[in-house]
Write a protein that holds these residues in place. Structure first.
Motif, PDB file in Angstrom:
ATOM      1  N   ALA A  14      25.283  34.343  37.103  1.00 46.21           N
ATOM      2  CA  ALA A  14      25.554  34.927  38.419  1.00 46.21           C
ATOM      3  C   ALA A  14      26.459  34.036  39.271  1.00 46.21           C
ATOM      4  CB  ALA A  14      24.239  35.190  39.150  1.00 46.21           C
ATOM      5  N   GLY A  15      26.900  32.919  38.693  1.00 47.68           N
ATOM      6  CA  GLY A  15      27.750  31.985  39.450  1.00 47.68           C
ATOM      7  C   GLY A  15      29.138  32.568  39.693  1.00 47.68           C
ATOM      8  N   GLN A  16      29.883  31.925  40.573  1.00 46.29           N
ATOM      9  CA  GLN A  16      31.189  32.465  40.968  1.00 46.29           C
ATOM     10  C   GLN A  16      32.353  31.948  40.114  1.00 46.29           C
ATOM     11  OE1 GLN A  16      30.529  31.361  45.102  1.00 46.29           O
ATOM     12  NE2 GLN A  16      30.602  33.523  45.647  1.00 46.29           N
ATOM     13  N   THR A  18      34.189  29.180  40.283  1.00 46.57           N
ATOM     14  CA  THR A  18      35.345  28.794  41.110  1.00 46.57           C
ATOM     15  C   THR A  18      36.284  27.800  40.410  1.00 46.57           C
ATOM     16  OG1 THR A  18      33.976  27.103  42.128  1.00 46.57           O
ATOM     17  CG2 THR A  18      34.175  29.180  43.318  1.00 46.57           C
ATOM     18  N   ARG A  19      35.745  27.060  39.425  1.00 51.73           N
ATOM     19  CA  ARG A  19      36.611  26.074  38.753  1.00 51.73           C
ATOM     20  C   ARG A  19      37.690  26.744  37.905  1.00 51.73           C
ATOM     21  NH1 ARG A  19      32.684  22.705  35.405  1.00 51.73           N
ATOM     22  NH2 ARG A  19      31.413  24.561  35.696  1.00 51.73           N
ATOM     23  N   LYS A  29      33.634  34.809  34.597  1.00 53.15           N
ATOM     24  CA  LYS A  29      33.922  33.604  33.808  1.00 53.15           C
ATOM     25  C   LYS A  29      33.425  33.752  32.373  1.00 53.15           C
ATOM     26  CE  LYS A  29      31.153  29.954  34.618  1.00 53.15           C
ATOM     27  NZ  LYS A  29      30.676  28.730  35.275  1.00 53.15           N
ATOM     28  N   GLN A 106      20.843  38.602  40.535  1.00 55.14           N
ATOM     29  CA  GLN A 106      20.573  37.571  41.550  1.00 55.14           C
ATOM     30  C   GLN A 106      21.439  38.002  42.739  1.00 55.14           C
ATOM     31  OE1 GLN A 106      22.287  33.668  40.985  1.00 55.14           O
ATOM     32  NE2 GLN A 106      20.659  32.663  42.164  1.00 55.14           N
ATOM     33  N   GLY A 111      21.582  29.291  43.660  1.00 61.36           N
ATOM     34  CA  GLY A 111      21.435  28.150  42.765  1.00 61.36           C
ATOM     35  C   GLY A 111      20.866  28.540  41.415  1.00 61.36           C
TER      36      GLY A 111
HETATM   37  P1  UTP Z   1      27.968  26.254  37.802  1.00 62.62           P
HETATM   38  O1  UTP Z   1      27.579  25.065  38.548  1.00 62.62           O
HETATM   39  O2  UTP Z   1      28.860  26.079  36.617  1.00 62.62           O
HETATM   40  O3  UTP Z   1      28.600  27.278  38.840  1.00 62.62           O
HETATM   41  O4  UTP Z   1      26.640  26.999  37.385  1.00 62.62           O
HETATM   42  P2  UTP Z   1      29.564  28.477  38.600  1.00 62.62           P
HETATM   43  O5  UTP Z   1      29.564  29.278  39.850  1.00 62.62           O
HETATM   44  O6  UTP Z   1      29.241  29.251  37.358  1.00 62.62           O
HETATM   45  O7  UTP Z   1      30.986  27.813  38.339  1.00 62.62           O
HETATM   46  P3  UTP Z   1      31.904  26.890  39.279  1.00 62.62           P
HETATM   47  O8  UTP Z   1      31.272  25.514  39.254  1.00 62.62           O
HETATM   48  O9  UTP Z   1      31.967  27.515  40.650  1.00 62.62           O
HETATM   49  O10 UTP Z   1      33.230  26.946  38.586  1.00 62.62           O
HETATM   50  C1  UTP Z   1      25.944  26.693  36.188  1.00 62.62           C
HETATM   51  C2  UTP Z   1      25.345  27.969  35.649  1.00 62.62           C
HETATM   52  O11 UTP Z   1      24.404  28.510  36.565  1.00 62.62           O
HETATM   53  C3  UTP Z   1      24.711  29.855  36.891  1.00 62.62           C
HETATM   54  C4  UTP Z   1      26.203  30.007  36.595  1.00 62.62           C
HETATM   55  O12 UTP Z   1      26.516  31.349  36.286  1.00 62.62           O
HETATM   56  C5  UTP Z   1      26.387  29.056  35.406  1.00 62.62           C
HETATM   57  O13 UTP Z   1      26.036  29.671  34.192  1.00 62.62           O
HETATM   58  N1  UTP Z   1      24.368  30.096  38.309  1.00 62.62           N
HETATM   59  C6  UTP Z   1      24.695  29.170  39.248  1.00 62.62           C
HETATM   60  C7  UTP Z   1      23.728  31.256  38.667  1.00 62.62           C
HETATM   61  O14 UTP Z   1      23.430  32.129  37.814  1.00 62.62           O
HETATM   62  N2  UTP Z   1      23.407  31.454  39.970  1.00 62.62           N
HETATM   63  C8  UTP Z   1      23.712  30.551  40.930  1.00 62.62           C
HETATM   64  O15 UTP Z   1      23.374  30.788  42.122  1.00 62.62           O
HETATM   65  C9  UTP Z   1      24.383  29.373  40.559  1.00 62.62           C
END
Ligand code: UTP
Length: 291
Positions: A14-16, A18-19, A29, A106, A111
């Motif tokens: 569910a992360g964004q 951003t990298r 991603k 989520q 987080g």
């Molecule tokens: P990362 O720290 O790699 O964050 O999360 P991200 O958003 O995927 O990528 P960047 O850093 O912005 O490029 C580690 C893992 O935790 C998940 C992400 O999808 C990734 O698999 N995650 C993180 C969530 O599912 N929810 C969150 O709120 C945060």
């Protein structure tokens, strides 16, 4: 004593990302490919090869492409069948048959710890694996299987760890504790992304876990930590103190595919292992290195 078999895996996605902007502006991603296979497919295949049957995807708005990838695509598959491209049709269908995919939202990116907690109603009272979508681990015995083997023997939660240079500890969750036997450690505490001089060791957790359902109790008590997010590392710290947590130094090579250079590294390594691509890629490398 025999412990329950691990049949469920949680994949927080569910992360964004951003990298990897701008690629991740619209495309999740997890759908970016290592050559021609989306990262997330490698992760799901690792879970399935480790004995997992139900994959619980923790996802977010605009990431429906991930769910669609693990479904059938009738129009495409029918059309390939009619054009006598059965092998291509079969590639597509086999992904739809890989696993039972259950997806849960989520709603806010609070987080990784919060993402894992979102899966609690689906996991129930069973031990489960967690695999992060941007850590690719190439290993003869899948990394998750190595951790399940430890869980099935010891009956306690276990995190996969790898040794990293001191200068890089601030990129990871780091474990501290004492060695029990070769490759296995009893964890006494963990720190999320410590400064090199504050790290309890240089053993880092790159995104593979097998956890007892007790982790949910501890995650419910975990307060926002680094970056204002509910960190899985902080929940694991409570678990290590209140119950027991092991760390296993897994065998295999890990690639950080959430990072630009890591993605190039994984692409080259996987291409050089493929007989259909290796000669061509070697040729390309020679050309660029000579130039
Ligand atoms: P990362 O720290 O790699 O964050 O999360 P991200 O958003 O995927 O990528 P960047 O850093 O912005 O490029 C580690 C893992 O935790 C998940 C992400 O999808 C990734 O698999 N995650 C993180 C969530 O599912 N929810 C969150 O709120 C945060």
């Amino acid at each position: 004593m025999s412990y329950p078999k691990i049949k469920k895996a949680v994949i927080p996605a569910a992360g964004q990302g951003t990298r990897l902007l701008p690629a991740t502006k619209v495309v999740p991603k997890e759908m970016l490919p290592i050559i021609d296979v989306p990262m997330i497919q490698h992760i799901v295949e690792e879970a399935v090869r480790s004995g997992v049957e139900d994959v619980i995807l923790v996802t977010a708005r605009h990431k429906e492409a991930i769910e669609n990838h693990f479904d059938f695509n009738f129009e495409l598959e029918e059309s390939l069948d009619q054009k006598h491209k059965k092998d291509l049709a079969e590639i597509s269908k086999s992904i739809g048959r890989l696993c039972n995919l259950i997806s849960i939202r989520q709603k806010n990116p609070l987080g990784l710890g919060h993402a894992v907690l979102c899966a609690a109603p689906v996991v129930g009272n069973e031990p489960f694996a967690v695999l992060l979508g941007d850590d690719l681990i190439d290993a003869e015995v899948p990394c998750t299987r190595q951790l399940i083997n430890i869980y099935e023997k010891e009956g306690h939660s276990v995190v996969g760890v790898m040794e990293v240079p001191r200068a890089e500890v601030s990129k990871y969750g780091i474990v501290g504790g004492k060695s029990i036997r070769s490759r296995l450690m009893e964890v006494s505490h963990l720190v999320e992304k410590p400064a090199p001089d504050a790290a309890p060791s240089n053993y880092a957790i790159p995104g593979r876990y097998v956890l007892s359902p007790k982790i949910f109790e501890y995650l419910r008590k975990t307060l926002p930590g680094k970056g204002g997010e509910i960190q899985l590392t902080d929940g694991l710290e409570l678990l290590a103190k209140g119950d027991r947590l092991l760390a296993y130094e897994f065998e295999g090579t890990r690639y950080d595919t959430g990072d630009r250079l890591g993605l190039i590294d994984a692409t080259l390594a996987f291409a050089l292992k493929r007989p259909d691509l290796a000669p061509g890629v070697r040729e390309l490398l020679r050309k660029y290195l000579a130039g």
